[in-house]
Design a protein around this motif. Structure first.
Motif, short mmCIF file in Angstrom:
data_model
loop_
_atom_site.label_atom_id
_atom_site.label_comp_id
_atom_site.label_asym_id
_atom_site.label_seq_id
_atom_site.Cartn_x
_atom_site.Cartn_y
_atom_site.Cartn_z
N PHE A 16 0.83 -1.20 0.00
CA PHE A 16 0.00 0.00 0.00
C PHE A 16 0.87 1.26 0.00
CE2 PHE A 16 -2.00 3.27 2.74
CZ PHE A 16 -3.05 3.64 1.90
N SER A 17 1.87 1.28 0.84
CA SER A 17 2.76 2.44 0.92
C SER A 17 3.51 2.67 -0.39
CB SER A 17 3.75 2.22 2.07
OG SER A 17 4.60 3.31 2.20
N CYS A 18 3.96 1.60 -1.01
CA CYS A 18 4.65 1.70 -2.29
C CYS A 18 3.69 2.23 -3.37
CB CYS A 18 5.21 0.35 -2.69
SG CYS A 18 6.14 0.34 -4.22
N PHE A 19 2.47 1.73 -3.37
CA PHE A 19 1.46 2.18 -4.33
C PHE A 19 1.16 3.67 -4.17
CE2 PHE A 19 -3.03 3.01 -5.29
CZ PHE A 19 -3.02 2.74 -6.65
N ILE A 20 1.04 4.12 -2.94
CA ILE A 20 0.76 5.54 -2.69
C ILE A 20 1.93 6.40 -3.19
CG2 ILE A 20 0.45 7.29 -0.88
CD1 ILE A 20 -2.06 5.64 -1.47
N SER A 21 3.16 5.96 -2.91
CA SER A 21 4.34 6.71 -3.37
C SER A 21 4.37 6.79 -4.89
CB SER A 21 5.62 6.06 -2.85
OG SER A 21 5.67 6.12 -1.46
N CYS A 22 4.09 5.67 -5.55
CA CYS A 22 4.08 5.67 -7.02
C CYS A 22 2.95 6.54 -7.57
CB CYS A 22 3.94 4.24 -7.54
SG CYS A 22 5.40 3.23 -7.27
N SER A 23 1.82 6.52 -6.91
CA SER A 23 0.69 7.35 -7.35
C SER A 23 1.02 8.83 -7.21
CB SER A 23 -0.56 7.04 -6.52
OG SER A 23 -0.95 5.71 -6.72
N ILE A 24 1.64 9.19 -6.10
CA ILE A 24 2.02 10.60 -5.91
C ILE A 24 3.04 11.00 -6.98
CG2 ILE A 24 3.19 12.22 -4.36
CD1 ILE A 24 1.95 10.72 -2.02
N ALA A 25 3.95 10.09 -7.30
CA ALA A 25 4.94 10.39 -8.35
C ALA A 25 4.25 10.69 -9.67
CB ALA A 25 5.90 9.22 -8.51
N LEU A 26 3.23 9.92 -10.00
CA LEU A 26 2.52 10.14 -11.26
C LEU A 26 1.69 11.42 -11.24
CD1 LEU A 26 1.43 6.51 -12.12
CD2 LEU A 26 3.25 7.85 -13.16
N PHE A 27 1.13 11.75 -10.08
CA PHE A 27 0.30 12.94 -10.00
C PHE A 27 1.11 14.23 -9.88
CE2 PHE A 27 -3.06 9.90 -8.66
CZ PHE A 27 -3.97 10.22 -9.64
N THR A 28 2.34 14.12 -9.40
CA THR A 28 3.15 15.33 -9.23
C THR A 28 4.28 15.43 -10.25
OG1 THR A 28 4.63 14.24 -7.65
CG2 THR A 28 2.72 15.41 -6.75
N ALA A 29 4.51 14.37 -10.99
CA ALA A 29 5.59 14.30 -11.99
C ALA A 29 6.96 14.50 -11.35
CB ALA A 29 5.36 15.30 -13.12
N ARG A 30 7.14 13.95 -10.15
CA ARG A 30 8.41 14.06 -9.44
C ARG A 30 9.00 12.66 -9.21
NH1 ARG A 30 6.57 18.31 -4.86
NH2 ARG A 30 6.25 20.07 -6.25
N TYR A 31 10.24 12.52 -9.62
CA TYR A 31 10.93 11.24 -9.45
C TYR A 31 11.24 10.96 -7.98
CZ TYR A 31 11.57 10.82 -14.47
OH TYR A 31 11.36 10.68 -15.81
N LEU A 32 11.22 11.96 -7.15
CA LEU A 32 11.49 11.80 -5.73
C LEU A 32 10.60 10.72 -5.11
CD1 LEU A 32 12.78 12.81 -3.04
CD2 LEU A 32 10.85 14.40 -2.90
N PHE A 33 9.35 10.68 -5.53
CA PHE A 33 8.42 9.73 -4.95
C PHE A 33 8.66 8.30 -5.45
CE2 PHE A 33 6.41 13.87 -4.55
CZ PHE A 33 6.27 13.90 -3.17
N ILE A 34 9.28 8.18 -6.60
CA ILE A 34 9.74 6.85 -7.04
C ILE A 34 10.83 6.39 -6.06
CG2 ILE A 34 10.91 5.57 -8.87
CD1 ILE A 34 8.11 6.30 -9.69
N GLY A 35 11.65 7.31 -5.63
CA GLY A 35 12.67 6.99 -4.62
C GLY A 35 12.04 6.53 -3.32
N TYR A 36 10.96 7.19 -2.91
CA TYR A 36 10.25 6.75 -1.70
C TYR A 36 9.69 5.34 -1.88
CZ TYR A 36 10.29 11.51 0.24
OH TYR A 36 10.67 12.72 0.75
N ALA A 37 9.19 5.04 -3.06
CA ALA A 37 8.66 3.70 -3.33
C ALA A 37 9.78 2.66 -3.26
CB ALA A 37 7.98 3.66 -4.70
N ILE A 38 10.95 3.03 -3.76
CA ILE A 38 12.09 2.12 -3.68
C ILE A 38 12.50 1.91 -2.22
CG2 ILE A 38 14.54 1.87 -4.28
CD1 ILE A 38 13.83 3.25 -6.97
N ILE A 39 12.43 2.97 -1.44
CA ILE A 39 12.72 2.84 0.00
C ILE A 39 11.71 1.92 0.66
CG2 ILE A 39 12.75 4.11 2.19
CD1 ILE A 39 14.06 6.42 0.62
N ASP A 40 10.44 2.00 0.26
CA ASP A 40 9.43 1.07 0.78
C ASP A 40 9.80 -0.38 0.48
OD1 ASP A 40 7.69 2.88 1.99
OD2 ASP A 40 6.63 3.27 0.10
#
Length: 150
Positions: A100-124
């Motif tokens: 769930f946490s990874c999905f939320i991070s990836c979703s935020i990345a897509l909605f904000t167009a920021r790669y930072l949240f892909i990094g958060y998903a990788i941390i998850d």
């Protein structure tokens, strides 16, 4: 001395399925971002990013305290078979949280167009790696040093 066997394959399957889904989330999100297919124009989520992150932190704190209580309850169960069936539910729920946490991070990345949240998903994903089913983990969490894999 009683020995308590655990089927590692069942837990390994659960772990690797969860890991594969998280990796697919990250890969798909990365490819969509790289190709410019983001949802930034449809929903103004970027304005709420900080609120979503604080919400995730609050949920993580609640989830952690809930897990500690659940693990204490599981450790207090005397019958090993019942303890194992409850622990399996606990283990699945833990991995679902990371999913769930990874999905939320990836979703935020897509909605904000920021790669930072892909990094958060990788941390998850990296945070979930220590929960690979291994003997020390089961011995510690089930509070039983006589566990072995079969």
């Amino acid at each position: 001395m009683n020995l308590y066997p655990i089927q590692k394959n069942k837990y390994s399957t659960i772990f690797f399925q969860s890991l594969a889904v998280k990796a697919i989330f990250v890969l798909v999100s990365y490819l969509l971002l790289k190709n410019g297919l983001v949802f930034i124009d449809t929903i103004p989520v970027s304005k709420f990013t900080l609120h979503i992150l604080f919400g995730m932190i609050a949920l993580a704190w609640i989830h952690t305290s809930y897990q500690k209580k659940q693990l204490s309850k599981i450790q207090s169960i005397e019958d090993f078979d019942v303890r194992m069936s409850e622990y399996e539910k606990f283990y699945k729920f833990r991995l679902i949280w990371f999913l769930f946490s990874c999905f939320i991070s990836c979703s935020i990345a897509l909605f904000t167009a920021r790669y930072l949240f892909i990094g958060y998903a990788i941390i998850d994903i990296m945070i979930s790696l220590p929960f690979y089913p291994n003997l020390p983990l089961f011995k510690k969490e089930l509070n039983n040093s006589e566990i072995l894999f079969c």
